[in-house]
Design a protein around this motif. Sequence first.
Motif, PDB file in Angstrom:
ATOM      1  N   GLU A   1     -17.260 -51.449 -36.462  1.00 26.87           N
ATOM      2  CA  GLU A   1     -16.810 -52.518 -35.566  1.00 26.87           C
ATOM      3  C   GLU A   1     -16.045 -53.599 -36.328  1.00 26.87           C
ATOM      4  OE1 GLU A   1     -20.080 -53.901 -33.193  1.00 26.87           O
ATOM      5  OE2 GLU A   1     -20.162 -52.032 -32.061  1.00 26.87           O
ATOM      6  N   LEU A   2     -16.476 -53.943 -37.525  1.00 26.27           N
ATOM      7  CA  LEU A   2     -15.774 -54.942 -38.323  1.00 26.27           C
ATOM      8  C   LEU A   2     -14.362 -54.472 -38.666  1.00 26.27           C
ATOM      9  CD1 LEU A   2     -15.743 -57.621 -39.844  1.00 26.27           C
ATOM     10  CD2 LEU A   2     -16.822 -56.442 -41.782  1.00 26.27           C
ATOM     11  N   LEU A   3     -14.235 -53.212 -39.077  1.00 22.10           N
ATOM     12  CA  LEU A   3     -12.907 -52.674 -39.387  1.00 22.10           C
ATOM     13  C   LEU A   3     -12.043 -52.602 -38.132  1.00 22.10           C
ATOM     14  CD1 LEU A   3     -11.082 -51.648 -41.643  1.00 22.10           C
ATOM     15  CD2 LEU A   3     -12.001 -49.335 -41.233  1.00 22.10           C
ATOM     16  N   ALA A   4     -12.634 -52.246 -37.002  1.00 26.15           N
ATOM     17  CA  ALA A   4     -11.884 -52.227 -35.738  1.00 26.15           C
ATOM     18  C   ALA A   4     -11.407 -53.633 -35.368  1.00 26.15           C
ATOM     19  CB  ALA A   4     -12.747 -51.642 -34.618  1.00 26.15           C
TER      20      ALA A   4
ATOM     21  N   TYR B   1      -7.452 -54.586 -35.118  1.00 27.01           N
ATOM     22  CA  TYR B   1      -6.932 -55.163 -33.873  1.00 27.01           C
ATOM     23  C   TYR B   1      -6.329 -56.543 -34.121  1.00 27.01           C
ATOM     24  CZ  TYR B   1      -6.442 -56.595 -29.078  1.00 27.01           C
ATOM     25  OH  TYR B   1      -5.914 -57.031 -27.888  1.00 27.01           O
ATOM     26  N   ALA B   2      -7.005 -57.356 -34.927  1.00 32.66           N
ATOM     27  CA  ALA B   2      -6.522 -58.716 -35.181  1.00 32.66           C
ATOM     28  C   ALA B   2      -5.224 -58.724 -35.977  1.00 32.66           C
ATOM     29  CB  ALA B   2      -7.597 -59.515 -35.926  1.00 32.66           C
ATOM     30  N   GLU B   3      -5.072 -57.790 -36.903  1.00 29.79           N
ATOM     31  CA  GLU B   3      -3.892 -57.752 -37.770  1.00 29.79           C
ATOM     32  C   GLU B   3      -2.748 -56.921 -37.184  1.00 29.79           C
ATOM     33  OE1 GLU B   3      -3.427 -59.018 -41.263  1.00 29.79           O
ATOM     34  OE2 GLU B   3      -4.904 -60.387 -40.412  1.00 29.79           O
TER      35      GLU B   3
ATOM     36  N   CYS C   1      -6.408 -63.710 -39.803  1.00 25.84           N
ATOM     37  CA  CYS C   1      -7.226 -63.580 -38.592  1.00 25.84           C
ATOM     38  C   CYS C   1      -8.603 -64.221 -38.758  1.00 25.84           C
ATOM     39  CB  CYS C   1      -7.348 -62.122 -38.171  1.00 25.84           C
ATOM     40  SG  CYS C   1      -8.170 -61.059 -39.366  1.00 25.84           S
ATOM     41  N   ILE C   2      -9.026 -64.462 -39.973  1.00 22.81           N
ATOM     42  CA  ILE C   2     -10.288 -65.167 -40.210  1.00 22.81           C
ATOM     43  C   ILE C   2     -10.091 -66.645 -39.873  1.00 22.81           C
ATOM     44  CG2 ILE C   2     -12.013 -65.822 -41.939  1.00 22.81           C
ATOM     45  CD1 ILE C   2     -11.918 -62.792 -41.149  1.00 22.81           C
ATOM     46  N   ASN C   3      -8.987 -67.213 -40.332  1.00 23.10           N
ATOM     47  CA  ASN C   3      -8.721 -68.637 -40.095  1.00 23.10           C
ATOM     48  C   ASN C   3      -8.367 -68.940 -38.649  1.00 23.10           C
ATOM     49  OD1 ASN C   3      -9.163 -69.164 -42.806  1.00 23.10           O
ATOM     50  ND2 ASN C   3      -7.020 -68.855 -43.327  1.00 23.10           N
ATOM     51  N   ASN C   4      -7.637 -68.043 -37.991  1.00 20.86           N
ATOM     52  CA  ASN C   4      -7.219 -68.334 -36.610  1.00 20.86           C
ATOM     53  C   ASN C   4      -8.205 -67.804 -35.564  1.00 20.86           C
ATOM     54  OD1 ASN C   4      -6.647 -65.571 -36.230  1.00 20.86           O
ATOM     55  ND2 ASN C   4      -4.455 -65.832 -36.592  1.00 20.86           N
ATOM     56  N   GLY C   5      -9.269 -67.147 -35.998  1.00 20.21           N
ATOM     57  CA  GLY C   5     -10.323 -66.690 -35.095  1.00 20.21           C
ATOM     58  C   GLY C   5     -10.077 -65.359 -34.418  1.00 20.21           C
TER      59      GLY C   5
ATOM     60  N   HIS D   1     -12.525 -62.285 -34.139  1.00 23.05           N
ATOM     61  CA  HIS D   1     -13.614 -62.246 -33.157  1.00 23.05           C
ATOM     62  C   HIS D   1     -13.170 -61.757 -31.787  1.00 23.05           C
ATOM     63  CE1 HIS D   1     -16.050 -64.174 -36.138  1.00 23.05           C
ATOM     64  NE2 HIS D   1     -15.166 -65.150 -36.248  1.00 23.05           N
ATOM     65  N   TYR D   2     -11.880 -61.506 -31.596  1.00 23.50           N
ATOM     66  CA  TYR D   2     -11.402 -60.982 -30.319  1.00 23.50           C
ATOM     67  C   TYR D   2     -11.934 -59.554 -30.128  1.00 23.50           C
ATOM     68  CZ  TYR D   2      -7.876 -64.723 -29.976  1.00 23.50           C
ATOM     69  OH  TYR D   2      -7.219 -65.926 -29.874  1.00 23.50           O
ATOM     70  N   ASP D   3     -12.108 -59.172 -28.886  1.00 18.68           N
ATOM     71  CA  ASP D   3     -12.532 -57.803 -28.599  1.00 18.68           C
ATOM     72  C   ASP D   3     -11.438 -56.831 -29.041  1.00 18.68           C
ATOM     73  OD1 ASP D   3     -14.930 -58.623 -27.479  1.00 18.68           O
ATOM     74  OD2 ASP D   3     -14.134 -58.669 -25.440  1.00 18.68           O
ATOM     75  N   TYR D   4     -11.817 -55.799 -29.742  1.00 18.97           N
ATOM     76  CA  TYR D   4     -10.867 -54.768 -30.150  1.00 18.97           C
ATOM     77  C   TYR D   4     -10.702 -53.763 -29.015  1.00 18.97           C
ATOM     78  CZ  TYR D   4     -15.352 -52.578 -31.237  1.00 18.97           C
ATOM     79  OH  TYR D   4     -16.624 -52.105 -31.155  1.00 18.97           O
TER      80      TYR D   4
END
Length: 166
Positions: A56-59, A63-65, A108-112, A115-118
């Motif tokens: 889930e963390l990698l997903a 998704y964020a990147e 994506c860590i700094n802009n949050g 934590h968005y749903d992948y």
Amino acid sequence: MFGAVSAIAFWDAYEIKEIKESKPTVVVVRPIIHVTVISKEVEPEEVFEIDERELELLAHLIYAEAGSDWCSDLLQSYVGSVALNRVASEYYPNTLHEVIYQNGQYSCINNGMIHYDYNDRAYECAKALLERGSVLPSNVIFQAQFLQGDGLYEQVQNMYFCYKGD
């Protein structure tokens, strides 16, 4: 433990390389004309289990990147591969969580956005990478919208994937 996979890759009309991996991986070779698998020894009773939290963390990272619809599957797999390569690198922490949350490494860590749903696409990409390993050479540990490191491996869309030299 996975058995060895041996193959001969014909890179061009004049050069032949032998590839041996200790676990199943995807080998990206450009341009590749032909690959012949000579032998594959895998113990069928062995099952590789994936840690659901890491999946889930990698997903989330993928998704964020690179989760936009316009981002290619190749771009997504390269983003995930850089994170996996960093875990294996002596220059980065040795867990996926520490690599992703290392200060200043992923916007994506700094802009949050971490934590968005992948979506299903990012999840399936992460799962494939954790099952098969990185699709990039192990020293490709940089990804950004600018060149860095010791050389360009490949540009995919707006992202540069770069080497760390020895």
